[in-house]
Enzyme design. Structure first.
Site, short mmCIF file in Angstrom:
data_model
loop_
_atom_site.label_atom_id
_atom_site.label_comp_id
_atom_site.label_asym_id
_atom_site.label_seq_id
_atom_site.Cartn_x
_atom_site.Cartn_y
_atom_site.Cartn_z
N ASP A 141 0.81 -1.23 0.00
CA ASP A 141 0.00 0.00 0.00
C ASP A 141 0.84 1.28 0.00
O ASP A 141 0.43 2.29 0.54
CB ASP A 141 -0.95 0.04 1.22
CG ASP A 141 -1.70 -1.26 1.38
OD1 ASP A 141 -2.22 -1.75 0.38
OD2 ASP A 141 -1.75 -1.79 2.51
N HIS A 180 -3.71 -2.25 -6.46
CA HIS A 180 -3.13 -0.96 -6.86
C HIS A 180 -4.28 -0.08 -7.33
O HIS A 180 -5.07 -0.52 -8.16
CB HIS A 180 -2.17 -1.11 -8.04
CG HIS A 180 -0.94 -1.89 -7.73
ND1 HIS A 180 -0.01 -2.22 -8.69
CD2 HIS A 180 -0.46 -2.38 -6.58
CE1 HIS A 180 0.97 -2.89 -8.13
NE2 HIS A 180 0.70 -3.01 -6.85
N GLY A 215 1.59 3.03 -2.58
CA GLY A 215 1.24 3.91 -3.69
C GLY A 215 2.00 3.53 -4.95
O GLY A 215 2.28 4.37 -5.80
N THR A 251 3.55 -12.55 3.23
CA THR A 251 2.79 -13.19 2.18
C THR A 251 3.64 -14.35 1.63
O THR A 251 4.73 -14.62 2.12
CB THR A 251 2.33 -12.18 1.10
OG1 THR A 251 1.39 -12.85 0.24
CG2 THR A 251 3.50 -11.65 0.26
P1 IMP Z 1 -2.03 -12.95 2.19
O1 IMP Z 1 -1.07 -12.45 1.18
O2 IMP Z 1 -3.48 -12.71 1.84
O3 IMP Z 1 -1.77 -14.37 2.58
O4 IMP Z 1 -1.81 -12.11 3.53
C1 IMP Z 1 -0.62 -12.17 4.28
C2 IMP Z 1 -0.27 -10.81 4.84
O5 IMP Z 1 0.14 -9.96 3.79
C3 IMP Z 1 -1.42 -10.08 5.53
O6 IMP Z 1 -0.91 -9.32 6.60
C4 IMP Z 1 -1.95 -9.16 4.45
O7 IMP Z 1 -2.63 -8.04 4.98
C5 IMP Z 1 -0.66 -8.78 3.78
N1 IMP Z 1 -0.76 -8.38 2.37
C6 IMP Z 1 -0.71 -9.17 1.29
N2 IMP Z 1 -0.73 -8.45 0.17
C7 IMP Z 1 -0.78 -7.17 0.53
C8 IMP Z 1 -0.79 -5.94 -0.20
O8 IMP Z 1 -0.73 -5.88 -1.44
N3 IMP Z 1 -0.87 -4.81 0.55
C9 IMP Z 1 -0.89 -4.84 1.90
N4 IMP Z 1 -0.85 -5.95 2.61
C10 IMP Z 1 -0.80 -7.12 1.94
#
Ligand code: IMP
Length: 423
Positions: free
Chosen positions: A13, A41, A15, A238
């Site tokens: 996040d 995005h 930007g 992630t």
């Molecule tokens: P997952 O990718 O859904 O398995 O989530 C794992 C962690 O990564 C969590 O804390 C999500 O909030 C974070 N996360 C995954 N992708 C993003 C992203 O694009 N922006 C912000 N947080 C993300």
């Protein structure tokens, strides 16, 4: 030739969408190479405002060809909806979008398992986006994945699905959920694949040729360095590689071909989901950041946790991905602050300690060391030249550069494409 990668330098996040949209004007190819629809995005341009989850954000550029390469995991329903959204807005995708048949498919059981694992962890849950990302990558690395390649043959898909359901349904049933029916999944997936077939074509030869011909390639990183599966705040991460080297596994392009590595950072820090966040604010300053920065998730709508800029993290991100430049976003969000803090490092049990030496538990206990700067308390929104920034805002940017050890090449001063300073 210019082969650029844009990387999120915090917890997502930052930007990136706007910086990618800006850089994509010159790109011949825009590439998503890892992650799935957990990423979001937001792109605002003359076509409108678009929440993009899978298709490269640079697709709006007239000449750019979009590629979704093998490292990306795909939820077909989301992809089909995104294609429809773009077509409705008048973006012609024929011969402009290429999807690798090597991409793994997010299956209905991945989303169920994502939820079940989170529930089992209780208070220790990662706070995933619930999109099935961890389970789909787990199946990929344990040779249980189903790819677009498999869906090209109904027989191949059905055989693989039957094996997976024979295991997954047992787990799902044991944990009290409704089991899944093979026929239902087949019906849905056979219908969805037809809609993306015009775009399924391995991008590898296309991209290799583009490198040979010295075309401009733009790799769109998703998430942020501190969500990287190896180098992030594990297990609050992630499932994919976020660092610049991820382009090799994720698209078959050697990392040494990168000419520009742009790390995108917010002028402060945010995080969604659980996990350590040393500079998190729980006071009115944190509230002000959330309010001024409209800090609510693109993908899930969750309020984001907010805190001061953490230079220790960004130094690590710049080193490990080899940043050639940094893009600072949302500088204008700090306009009303009287004092602004920058975390310059941490201590743990009274001793100086670096990010790389700690796990998530230790990082949760680490104490940030702050340097306090005076705020500029003047609007910077929409400013497009560094010279026109208030002196104190310039001092803040220069201090960030000094702390990170990398040049700040771009400063974003508002959500619109033209609200940017190029240095
Ligand atoms: P997952 O990718 O859904 O398995 O989530 C794992 C962690 O990564 C969590 O804390 C999500 O909030 C974070 N996360 C995954 N992708 C993003 C992203 O694009 N922006 C912000 N947080 C993300």
């Amino acid at each position: 030739m210019n082969t650029t990668i844009v990387i999120g330098s915090q917890w997502g996040d930052e930007g990136k969408g706007k910086i990618i949209d800006f850089l994509s004007e010159k790109a011949d190819y825009v590439i998503r190479f890892h992650g799935g629809n957990n990423a979001g995005h937001t792109v605002i341009n003359s076509f409108g405002k678009f929440p993009m989850h899978l298709i490269p954000s640079g697709i709006f550029s007239k000449k750019a060809v979009g590629c979704i390469t093998n490292g990306t995991v795909i939820d077909l329903e989301v992809l089909v909806a995104e294609i429809a959204m773009l077509e409705k807005a008048g973006i012609q995708l024929k011969d402009k979008l290429f999807i690798s048949p090597r991409c793994h498919l997010i299956m209905p059981y991945h989303k169920i398992l994502d939820r079940l694992y989170e529930a089992a962890k209780g208070k220790a849950a990662t706070g995933t986006t619930g999109r099935g990302i961890g389970p789909v990558y787990a199946d990929k690395v344990s040779y249980n994945g189903i790819r677009i390649f498999d869906l090209l043959s109904k027989k191949q898909f059905s055989e693989k699905l039957a094996i997976q359901l024979s295991v997954k349904n047992k787990i799902i049933k044991a944990l009290g959920e409704m089991t899944l029916q093979q026929k239902d999944i087949e019906k849905t997936y056979f219908k969805l694949i037809k809609k993306i077939m015009p775009y399924v074509k391995e991008p590898y030869p296309l991209l290799q040729k583009a490198l040979e011909k010295k075309k401009n390639l733009l790799f769109e990183g998703a998430h942020g360095v501190f969500l990287d599966n190896d180098w992030g705040t594990y297990p609050f991460v992630t499932a994919s590689t976020v660092l610049s080297g991820g382009i090799t596994g994720g698209s078959g392009i050697p990392a040494q071909k990168l000419t520009d590595v742009i790390g995108v950072v917010k002028a402060y820090t945010t995080r969604v989901g659980a996990g350590p966040f040393p500079t998190e604010l729980f006071d009115e300053d944190g509230e002000l950041l959330r309010k001024e920065g409209a800090e609510f998730g693109t993908t899930t709508g969750r309020p984001r946790r907010c805190g001061w800029f953490d230079a220790e993290l960004i130094r690590f991100a710049a080193q490990s991905s080899g940043y050639t430049g940094v893009a600072v976003t949302k500088l204008d969000v700090l306009d009303s602050f009287e004092k602004i803090k920058i975390c310059t490092g941490y201590t743990l049990n009274g001793k100086k300690v670096g990010y790389a030496e700690m796990d998530a538990v230790m990082l949760g206990r680490a104490k940030p060391v702050y340097k306090t700067l005076k705020g500029w308390q003047t609007p910077t929104k929409g400013i497009t030249s560094f010279e026109k920034l208030p002196e104190k805002a310039k001092a803040y940017v220069k201090e960030l550069e000094k702390q990170i050890g990398t040049k700040v090449s771009y400063i974003s001063t508002g959500p619109k494409r033209e609200e940017i300073i190029v240095r």
